[in-house]
Design an enzyme around this catalytic site. Structure first.
Site, PDB file in Angstrom:
ATOM      1  N   LYS A   2       0.847  -1.200   0.000  1.00 38.85           N
ATOM      2  CA  LYS A   2       0.000   0.000   0.000  1.00 38.85           C
ATOM      3  C   LYS A   2       0.880   1.247   0.000  1.00 38.85           C
ATOM      4  O   LYS A   2       1.881   1.306   0.721  1.00 38.85           O
ATOM      5  CB  LYS A   2      -0.905  -0.032   1.237  1.00 38.85           C
ATOM      6  CG  LYS A   2      -1.924   1.104   1.313  1.00 38.85           C
ATOM      7  CD  LYS A   2      -2.829   0.930   2.540  1.00 38.85           C
ATOM      8  CE  LYS A   2      -3.854   2.044   2.683  1.00 38.85           C
ATOM      9  NZ  LYS A   2      -4.723   1.850   3.872  1.00 38.85           N
ATOM     10  N   SER A  62      -9.766   2.149   2.918  1.00 37.60           N
ATOM     11  CA  SER A  62      -8.894   2.906   2.051  1.00 37.60           C
ATOM     12  C   SER A  62      -7.967   2.042   1.200  1.00 37.60           C
ATOM     13  O   SER A  62      -7.408   2.533   0.228  1.00 37.60           O
ATOM     14  CB  SER A  62      -8.053   3.874   2.890  1.00 37.60           C
ATOM     15  OG  SER A  62      -7.204   3.155   3.763  1.00 37.60           O
ATOM     16  N   SER A  89      -9.813  -0.466   7.013  1.00 39.17           N
ATOM     17  CA  SER A  89      -9.242  -0.326   5.667  1.00 39.17           C
ATOM     18  C   SER A  89      -8.619  -1.577   5.063  1.00 39.17           C
ATOM     19  O   SER A  89      -8.341  -1.589   3.868  1.00 39.17           O
ATOM     20  CB  SER A  89      -8.204   0.788   5.646  1.00 39.17           C
ATOM     21  OG  SER A  89      -8.867   2.021   5.522  1.00 39.17           O
TER      22      SER A  89
HETATM   23  N1  GLN Z   1     -13.054   4.184   6.489  1.00 44.44           N
HETATM   24  C1  GLN Z   1     -12.393   4.592   7.685  1.00 44.44           C
HETATM   25  C2  GLN Z   1     -11.990   6.046   7.596  1.00 44.44           C
HETATM   26  O1  GLN Z   1     -12.342   6.654   6.659  1.00 44.44           O
HETATM   27  C3  GLN Z   1     -11.212   3.711   7.973  1.00 44.44           C
HETATM   28  C4  GLN Z   1     -10.001   4.030   7.184  1.00 44.44           C
HETATM   29  C5  GLN Z   1      -8.820   3.178   7.569  1.00 44.44           C
HETATM   30  O2  GLN Z   1      -8.947   2.120   8.166  1.00 44.44           O
HETATM   31  N2  GLN Z   1      -7.652   3.675   7.233  1.00 44.44           N
HETATM   32  O3  GLN Z   1     -11.338   6.578   8.441  1.00 44.44           O
END
Ligand code: GLN
Length: 490
Positions: free
Chosen positions: A78, A153, A177
């Protein structure tokens, strides 16, 4: 072996035995990325030359490295995890052109294990999002349905594994994420216990929540990669001494006598009917194999999303203060000779950050400011303790807690982009394991009638990833959807 059948475990065995060279594996992987990724945009950077050179290095050392657990295995990283000399953007314009001078500890461990890093995967800017639409480099598409988001994400990471562009991705999970994109793309995603895996070299989003973990095609691969990543790191003081579970203790899985708790009250409203059906079918399968399924009560779960969306932005507002145009990344050009340093900071950050990141910085700064701190941040931390107490109480009676990974299948690109609240509410089942630090896994749970993947989530006791993997292996082995693949083809 066709790329679609590739697993890390299978590739490792073939390379160690000399049936396949690491170079051959890497070249096939790169060919597939070249053929397919124009449509998906799972990668922000493909490291063709570096990957081939590295694969040749693996081949040259095959004899001496034969026992390495990821020998010749292509891995996608990532783009929020530092890779020495290779672009690391966090999906943000503010880090365009940034090449870190060092590798994250997880990258060093992958390389020590014999892996070949093939590229960097697309993500929401600084991992803030649930759709990968907040990447400054454009969205990633879901390999099962190109008009839909792959989740976020870590959307690129999940799409890459689902489309067989790489057998393994490494990603981060701050509020879901890893697990949510894994669910939406039909792959396995594991968020280890807080402290299990080093975050040295991870561009921090919310430091009390962030964890690094694998996305893979199989549970066996998730276990193999966890073993490589796990363990204490003197460069990350939050890592625990806990030894990683031995592979031999995990697989093949077995659920005889395993108690699985289900927070039925939390599933009563707002969950898509097909999601519930798939969830119940997976539970029934596990019960048939000998698991005992019972109800658990998590009375504060309804507060998990509001608590998360105070704590995560508060920490983010502090962590992102370092992007000021001085040490790395983008710096605004100042044409006005009278403009000073504060003006440079302001313009750099206005130009460099996207709308969602700005929204979080403002929310977080507000929640931490004098006069509001006690009402918002402190209060959220108190409720966070109550959520953790709920889980501790539930784990007195069960070995794992099950719930769907997401309340709906993957939504359409654009569907929630102008409605942040709708986007945030989709995180209802994932954020509590970050707030509590508990390990959690998302496993493929079949497809909707429209052929969109769904995820079955298991949450475990601290440092008990072993139970999650054991249960996951049983579900995967016996699942009727085991051989389903997305329609992308070269
Ligand atoms: N969807 C969550 C957010 O927007 C989690 C994102 C993540 O785990 N990095 O913060």
């Amino acid at each position: 072996m066709a790329p679609g059948a590739w697993t890390a475990t299978g590739i490792r065995a073939a390379v160690a035995a000399g049936d396949l060279s690491a170079r051959e594996v890497c070249a096939r992987c790169l060919d597939r990325i070249a053929a397919v990724d124009g449509r998906l945009h799972a990668f922000t950077t493909v490291l063709e030359d570096a990957a081939l050179a590295r694969a040749e290095e693996v081949d040259a050392h095959r004899g001496a490295w034969r026992d390495r657990p990821l020998l010749g295995v292509p891995v996608a990283v990532k783009d929020i995890i530092c890779t020495r000399g290779a672009p690391t953007t966090a999906g943000s314009r503010i880090l365009a052109g940034y090449r870190p001078p060092y590798d994250a500890t997880v990258v060093t461990r992958l390389l020590d294990a014999g892996a070949v890093i093939v590229g960097k995967t697309n993500c929401d800017e600084f991992a803030m999002g649930s759709s990968t639409e907040h990447s400054a480099y454009g969205p990633t598409r879901n390999p099962w349905a190109p008009d839909r988001i792959p989740g976020g994400s870590s959307g690129g990471a999940a799409a890459a594994v689902a489309a067989a562009l790489a057998p393994v991705s490494i990603a981060t999970d701050t509020g879901g994420s890893i697990r949510q994109p894994a669910a939406f793309c039909g792959v396995v995603g594991l968020k280890p216990t807080y402290g299990r895996v080093s975050r040295y070299g991870l561009l921090a989003f919310a430091s009390s929540l962030d964890q690094i973990g694998p996305l893979t095609r199989t549970v066996e691969d998730a276990a193999a990669v966890l073993q490589v990543l796990a363990g204490p790191d003197p460069r990350d003081a939050t890592t625990a001494e806990e030894p990683a579970p031995a592979m031999a203790d995990l697989l093949p899985g077995n659920v005889g006598g395993t108690r699985i708790g289900v927070p039925r009250a939390a599933l009563a409203a707002g969950v898509d009917a097909e999601v519930l059906d798939a969830f119940n079918a997976a539970l029934a399968l596990l019960a048939e194999r000998g698991a005992e399924v019972c109800d658990v009560d998590l009375p504060h779960m309804q507060y998990a999303v509001p608590v998360y969306y105070l704590v995560a932005p508060a920490e983010a507002s502090s962590n992102l203060a370092r992007y000021d145009g001085v040490r790395y990344g983008h710096r605004a050009a100042l044409h006005d000779a009278a403009a000073g340093v504060p003006e440079m900071y302001a313009r750099t950050r206005s130009e460099g950050f996207g709308a969602e990141v700005k929204r979080r910085i403002m929310l977080g700064t507000y929640a931490l400011s004098a006069g509001y701190y006690d009402a918002y941040y402190v209060h959220a931390q108190r409720v966070r303790s109550l959520i953790r107490s709920d889980y501790d109480a539930a784990f007195a009676g069960v070995d794992a807690i099950a719930m769907p990974t997401t309340p709906t299948p993957a939504f359409r690109i654009g569907e929630r982009i102008d409605d942040p609240l709708a986007m945030y509410l989709g995180d209802v089942f994932t954020v509590s394991s970050n707030l509590t630090g508990l390990p959690a896994i998302s496993l493929p749970a079949g497809l909707t009638r429209a052929r969109l993947p769904l995820g079955f989530q298991l949450i475990g006791r601290p440092f008990d990833e072993a139970t999650l993997l054991r249960i996951g292996d049983v579900l995967e082995r016996d699942a009727p959807w085991r051989d389903e693949r997305p329609p992308v083809s070269a």
